[in-house]
Design an enzyme around this catalytic site. Structure first.
Site, PDB file in Angstrom:
ATOM      1  N   TYR A  27      12.390 -31.140 -46.341  1.00 56.36           N
ATOM      2  CA  TYR A  27      11.367 -30.101 -46.169  1.00 56.36           C
ATOM      3  C   TYR A  27      11.546 -29.366 -44.829  1.00 56.36           C
ATOM      4  CZ  TYR A  27       6.482 -28.331 -46.141  1.00 56.36           C
ATOM      5  OH  TYR A  27       5.344 -27.555 -46.116  1.00 56.36           O
ATOM      6  N   LYS A  77      12.215 -25.456 -44.482  1.00 58.90           N
ATOM      7  CA  LYS A  77      11.264 -24.586 -43.777  1.00 58.90           C
ATOM      8  C   LYS A  77      11.909 -23.911 -42.566  1.00 58.90           C
ATOM      9  CE  LYS A  77       7.582 -24.934 -46.339  1.00 58.90           C
ATOM     10  NZ  LYS A  77       7.372 -23.842 -47.319  1.00 58.90           N
TER      11      LYS A  77
END
Ligand SMILES: NC(=O)c1ccc[n+]([C@@H]2O[C@H](COP(=O)([O-])OP(=O)(O)OC[C@H]3O[C@@H](n4cnc5c(N)ncnc54)[C@H](O)[C@@H]3O)[C@@H](O)[C@H]2O)c1
Length: 253
Positions: A154, A158
Site C-alpha cells: 500500500y 500510494k
C-alpha cells in the site's frame, strides 16, 4: 473563471467512505456525478442522496483494474451524463501484512486497484478532458506513502500515485488539465474499521488512540477529505497542479 456548463465528475470507489462523501460534495458544487464502484447496486444510496438534493448522478458498476470495464464505464458516463472532465481516483483496498507474510496476490491486488486503476481511469478520461480544454484529476494518496509497518504494498502504491500525479500534471497541463493528490491521514471509514479488526482493537479505542497522536486531537471524517478534493477540482484551482496535500490534522514526520 466561472463556467455555465455543468461539469461531469467520476468518483471511483464512490459507494461508501471518502468516495461517497466526495460524490455528494461535488454534486453540491454543481457537478453531475458518476458514482463508480465494483457493484453498481452499492452506489444506489449515494445516487439517491444526490438526486434527492436536486443533483444529477449515475451509478456505474466497474472494476477499475480491468481495462475493458474501464473503457466501457467511461464511455457510458460520457453517453448518459456527458463528457467526464473531473476524475477522482479514490477506489482502494488494503491487503496489509508484514513483508515476510505478504503474498504475491496481496501485492498484485493493491498495485492493480490503486496504481493500474488510476492509470486506466485517467487514460480513459483524458481524451474527454483534452477535447474540453479542461480537466481536474485528483488521486488519493495516503500518509502511508511515507512508509508504514505492514503496508509495503500500500505504501509503495500510494507513493507511486504521487509520482503518477506529478507526471500527469506535466503532460496534461497544456490542455487545461490539472492533476493533484490528496493524502489523508486517519479517516473513519470501513477501511480503518477493518484495520482495527485486524490488529484486534475495538474501533472506538482504535480511533481514540489515533486521535491522541494527531495535533488537532481528533480523527478525520470523509467530509474532511471531500473538502480538499473539492478545492482541487474547482474551476478556480487551475494554477494549482502536481501538488500533494496531506490532510491529516497536522504535519507528518
Ligand atoms: N480511510 C483512511 O484512513 C484513508 C487514509 C488514507 C488514504 N485512504 C484512501 O482513500 C481512498 C478511499 O478510502 P476509504 O477509507 O473510503 O475506503 P473504503 O474501503 O471505505 O472504500 C473504498 C471503496 O473502493 C471500492 N473499490 C475497491 N476496489 C475497487 C475496484 N477494483 N474498482 C472499483 N471500486 C473499488 C470499494 O468497493 C469501496 O466502496 C482509498 O484509496 C484509500 O486508500 C484512506
Amino acid at each position: 473563471m466561472p463556467t455555465t456548463e455543468q461539469r461531469v465528475a467520476i468518483v471511483t470507489g464512490g459507494a461508501r467512505g471518502i468516495g461517497a462523501a466526495t460524490a455528494v460534495r461535488l454534486a453540491a458544487e454543481g457537478r453531475a456525478v458518476a458514482v463508480l464502484d465494483l457493484d453498481e447496486s452499492a452506489c444506489a444510496d449515494v445516487v439517491e442522496k444526490i438526486t434527492a438534493a436536486g443533483g444529477r448522478a449515475l451509478a456505474v458498476g466497474c472494476d477499475v483494474s480491468d481495462t475493458e470495464q474501464v473503457e466501457a464505464a467511461v464511455a457510458r458516463v460520457a453517453d448518459e451524463l456527458g463528457a467526464p472532465t473531473v476524475l477522482v481516483n479514490n477506489a482502494g483496498v488494503l491487503r496489509d501484512n508484514l513483508l515476510f507474510k505478504m503474498s504475491d496476490s496481496d501485492w498484485d491486488t493493491v498495485m492493480n486497484v490503486h496504481l493500474r486503476g488510476a492509470f486506466l481511469m485517467s487514460r480513459a478520461c483524458q481524451k474527454h478532458m483534452v477535447d474540453a480544454g479542461f480537466g481536474r484529476i485528483v488521486n488519493l494518496s495516503s500518509s502511508s506513502a511515507l512508509g508504514n509497518r505492514g503496508q509495503a504494498n500500500y505504501a509503495a502504491a500510494k507513493a507511486g500515485l504521487q509520482g503518477f500525479t506529478k507526471t500527469l500534471a506535466k503532460e496534461l497541463g497544456k490542455f487545461g488539465i490539472t492533476a493533484n493528490a490528496v493524502a489523508p491521514g486517519f479517516i473513519v471509514t470501513d477501511m480503518t474499521a477493518a484495520t482495527a479488526a485486524r490488529v484486534g482493537m475495538g474501533f472506538e479505542d482504535f480511533q481514540k488512540a489515533a486521535a491522541s497522536q494527531i495535533p488537532v486531537q481528533r480523527v478525520g471524517r470523509p467530509e474532511d477529505i471531500a473538502n480538499a478534493i473539492a478545492f482541487f477540482t474547482g474551476e478556480e484551482a487551475g494554477f494549482v497542479s502536481g501538488q500533494v496535500l496531506y490532510v491529516a490534522g497536522g504535519p507528518l514526520d
